[in-house]
Design a protein around this motif. Structure first.
Motif, PDB file in Angstrom:
ATOM      1  N   GLY A  68       0.721  -0.904  -0.170  1.00 59.01           N
ATOM      2  CA  GLY A  68       0.136   0.140   0.129  1.00 59.01           C
ATOM      3  C   GLY A  68       0.760   1.077   0.112  1.00 59.01           C
ATOM      4  O   GLY A  68       2.016   1.211  -0.499  1.00 59.01           O
ATOM      5  N   HIS A 119       8.677   6.073  -5.729  1.00 60.35           N
ATOM      6  CA  HIS A 119       8.218   5.212  -6.825  1.00 60.35           C
ATOM      7  C   HIS A 119       7.847   6.404  -7.963  1.00 60.35           C
ATOM      8  O   HIS A 119       6.980   6.866  -7.805  1.00 60.35           O
ATOM      9  CB  HIS A 119       6.977   4.363  -6.559  1.00 60.35           C
ATOM     10  CG  HIS A 119       6.383   3.677  -7.570  1.00 60.35           C
ATOM     11  ND1 HIS A 119       5.155   3.070  -7.552  1.00 60.35           N
ATOM     12  CD2 HIS A 119       6.835   3.503  -9.077  1.00 60.35           C
ATOM     13  CE1 HIS A 119       4.991   2.553  -8.885  1.00 60.35           C
ATOM     14  NE2 HIS A 119       5.866   2.847  -9.594  1.00 60.35           N
ATOM     15  N   MET A 190       6.696  -7.919 -12.484  1.00 60.80           N
ATOM     16  CA  MET A 190       6.393  -9.394 -12.088  1.00 60.80           C
ATOM     17  C   MET A 190       4.949  -9.815 -12.295  1.00 60.80           C
ATOM     18  O   MET A 190       3.922  -9.012 -12.247  1.00 60.80           O
ATOM     19  CB  MET A 190       6.552  -9.388 -10.665  1.00 60.80           C
ATOM     20  CG  MET A 190       8.032  -9.052 -10.264  1.00 60.80           C
ATOM     21  SD  MET A 190       8.512  -9.606  -8.728  1.00 60.80           S
ATOM     22  CE  MET A 190       7.778  -8.136  -7.816  1.00 60.80           C
TER      23      MET A 190
HETATM   24  N1  SAM Z   1       3.009   2.905  -2.642  1.00 61.37           N
HETATM   25  C1  SAM Z   1       4.514   2.605  -2.483  1.00 61.37           C
HETATM   26  C2  SAM Z   1       5.190   2.746  -3.802  1.00 61.37           C
HETATM   27  O1  SAM Z   1       4.408   3.183  -4.834  1.00 61.37           O
HETATM   28  O2  SAM Z   1       6.309   2.499  -4.061  1.00 61.37           O
HETATM   29  C3  SAM Z   1       5.093   1.221  -1.695  1.00 61.37           C
HETATM   30  C4  SAM Z   1       4.337   0.127  -2.226  1.00 61.37           C
HETATM   31  S1  SAM Z   1       4.609  -0.366  -3.997  1.00 61.37           S
HETATM   32  C5  SAM Z   1       3.698  -1.886  -3.793  1.00 61.37           C
HETATM   33  C6  SAM Z   1       6.274  -1.055  -3.616  1.00 61.37           C
HETATM   34  C7  SAM Z   1       6.860  -1.222  -5.095  1.00 61.37           C
HETATM   35  O3  SAM Z   1       6.190  -2.357  -5.930  1.00 61.37           O
HETATM   36  C8  SAM Z   1       6.570  -0.037  -6.127  1.00 61.37           C
HETATM   37  O4  SAM Z   1       7.974   0.493  -6.691  1.00 61.37           O
HETATM   38  C9  SAM Z   1       5.994  -0.542  -7.254  1.00 61.37           C
HETATM   39  O5  SAM Z   1       6.149  -0.014  -8.464  1.00 61.37           O
HETATM   40  C10 SAM Z   1       6.328  -1.908  -7.348  1.00 61.37           C
HETATM   41  N2  SAM Z   1       5.315  -2.944  -7.856  1.00 61.37           N
HETATM   42  C11 SAM Z   1       4.137  -3.057  -7.783  1.00 61.37           C
HETATM   43  N3  SAM Z   1       3.717  -4.155  -8.651  1.00 61.37           N
HETATM   44  C12 SAM Z   1       4.604  -4.482  -9.454  1.00 61.37           C
HETATM   45  C13 SAM Z   1       4.660  -5.563 -10.293  1.00 61.37           C
HETATM   46  N4  SAM Z   1       3.651  -6.103 -10.971  1.00 61.37           N
HETATM   47  N5  SAM Z   1       5.929  -5.811 -10.789  1.00 61.37           N
HETATM   48  C14 SAM Z   1       6.956  -5.147 -10.364  1.00 61.37           C
HETATM   49  N6  SAM Z   1       6.956  -4.077  -9.356  1.00 61.37           N
HETATM   50  C15 SAM Z   1       5.904  -4.031  -8.809  1.00 61.37           C
END
Ligand code: SAM
Length: 328
Positions: A68, A119, A190
């Motif tokens: 989140g 991000h 991923m």
């Molecule tokens: N909200 C925060 C952010 O946006 O960084 C923290 C949580 S987010 C889930 C953490 C990281 O996971 C982010 O850099 C996001 O881009 C990455 N992420 C989310 N879904 C992904 C996927 N399917 N493959 C690779 N990275 C992913």
């Protein structure tokens, strides 16, 4: 420091503070949002502190707060304050989309936070809006600058590379490292089965080798930087005229499970044994049962049960909703 069955030293705990997010990145969350743990089930700041104390007692040394979107927790500053003062904690960091950093960065520093990963998938406002959907480039950029001005350094930026959305934008993002001492890291998409459209994670996958070649074709060859921390998930490079670093996180094409040092805690109090694995150990029950010692025992059991790897490179997909945390 606890070692798992495969000899890996596990010392890095990622704590998800909340499942909600104020963005809807195409590969991460449907527009309508994802199933989330009810707020009443979230661990409280004092429970998070107990888990952190237990983790430190068994040898963990690094903590990352994530989600989140962790900045959506109204009690984030209290959580940071409680953790920052714990003895033996060597690293406390936050992964965020940066939107709320202009307001929060100075207070986070005052509470004891040391650094952030932000991000950012594109420098182009229109393409950013297409891939991250909510939020805007201007707001995220303001968040990054606010973090830097507040001293939350080194600044690390994370971009997930998605074909058809931002695969060309890696050049501009990497070029930031010419003028700034930031770490710009590119993450392979991923296959989590939560993106929109449903087959995006397969169609949109761009291997690191392609991203790196695109950057070098535009900006010149990069020098390989030595691996200072074997558990660093990024392989790092520097442009010939670079100040910062360009990193690649390749969970699919070059899995780094053999050096994984991470364990994660979900917002509702479960230890997950692998960032990409559904196995879990219940921490909430241990918290109620017996505090630090009981939690430490669950944590040690979880370390022993940690799987050898996620096997995404074999074509495995994760269909269950996973609030995983990358980009550490
Ligand atoms: N909200 C925060 C952010 O946006 O960084 C923290 C949580 S987010 C889930 C953490 C990281 O996971 C982010 O850099 C996001 O881009 C990455 N992420 C989310 N879904 C992904 C996927 N399917 N493959 C690779 N990275 C992913």
């Amino acid at each position: 420091m606890p070692r798992d069955r495969f000899g890996r030293e596990i010392n890095y705990l990622r704590i998800s503070l909340i499942d909600h997010c104020n963005l809807r990145c195409v590969y991460c969350m449907p527009l309508a949002g994802a199933p989330i743990a009810p707020s009443a089930n979230l661990l409280t700041p004092s429970e998070i502190e107990v888990v952190a104390r237990a983790a430190l007692a068994v040898g963990f040394r690094r903590i990352r707060l994530t989600g989140g979107e962790p900045t959506l927790r109204a009690d984030l500053l209290e959580i940071v304050e409680r953790l920052a003062r714990l003895p033996r904690l060597e690293d406390l960091a936050l992964t965020t989309n940066g939107l709320l950093l202009p307001r929060l960065a100075p207070a986070l520093v005052a509470a004891g936070l040391r650094r952030v990963n932000v991000h950012l998938d594109s420098l182009d406002p229109e393409r950013l809006a297409r891939v991250m959907r909510f939020g805007s480039f201007a707001d995220i950029w303001a968040g990054i600058l606010a973090a830097e001005a507040a001293g939350l350094t080194p600044i690390k930026l994370n971009a997930v590379v998605v074909r058809g959305y931002n695969e060309e934008d890696v050049v501009g993002l990497a070029a930031l490292t010419r003028t700034r001492d930031w770490h710009v890291r590119f993450i392979e998409l991923m296959p989590l089965g939560v993106g929109e459209p449903a087959d995006l994670s397969r169609r949109g996958f761009v291997p690191t080798a392609e991203t790196r070649a695109r950057i070098e074709a535009a900006l010149g060859p990069m020098a390989t930087l030595p691996i200072l921390d074997p558990a660093d998930e990024a392989r790092n490079y520097r442009l010939a005229d670079g100040r910062g670093t360009v990193g690649f996180i390749s969970p699919v094409s070059e899995p780094y499970c053999s050096t994984c040092n991470r364990m994660r805690l979900t917002a509702d109090g479960k230890f997950h044994l692998c960032l990409l694995n559904d196995d879990e150990c219940d921490v909430r029950a241990a918290l109620r049962r017996g505090g630090i010692e009981a939690v430490a025992n669950v944590l040690l059991t979880a370390v022993q049960a940690k799987p050898v790897g996620h096997a995404l490179h074999t074509g495995r997909t994760i269909e269950r909703r996973e609030m995983f945390q990358l980009g550490g």
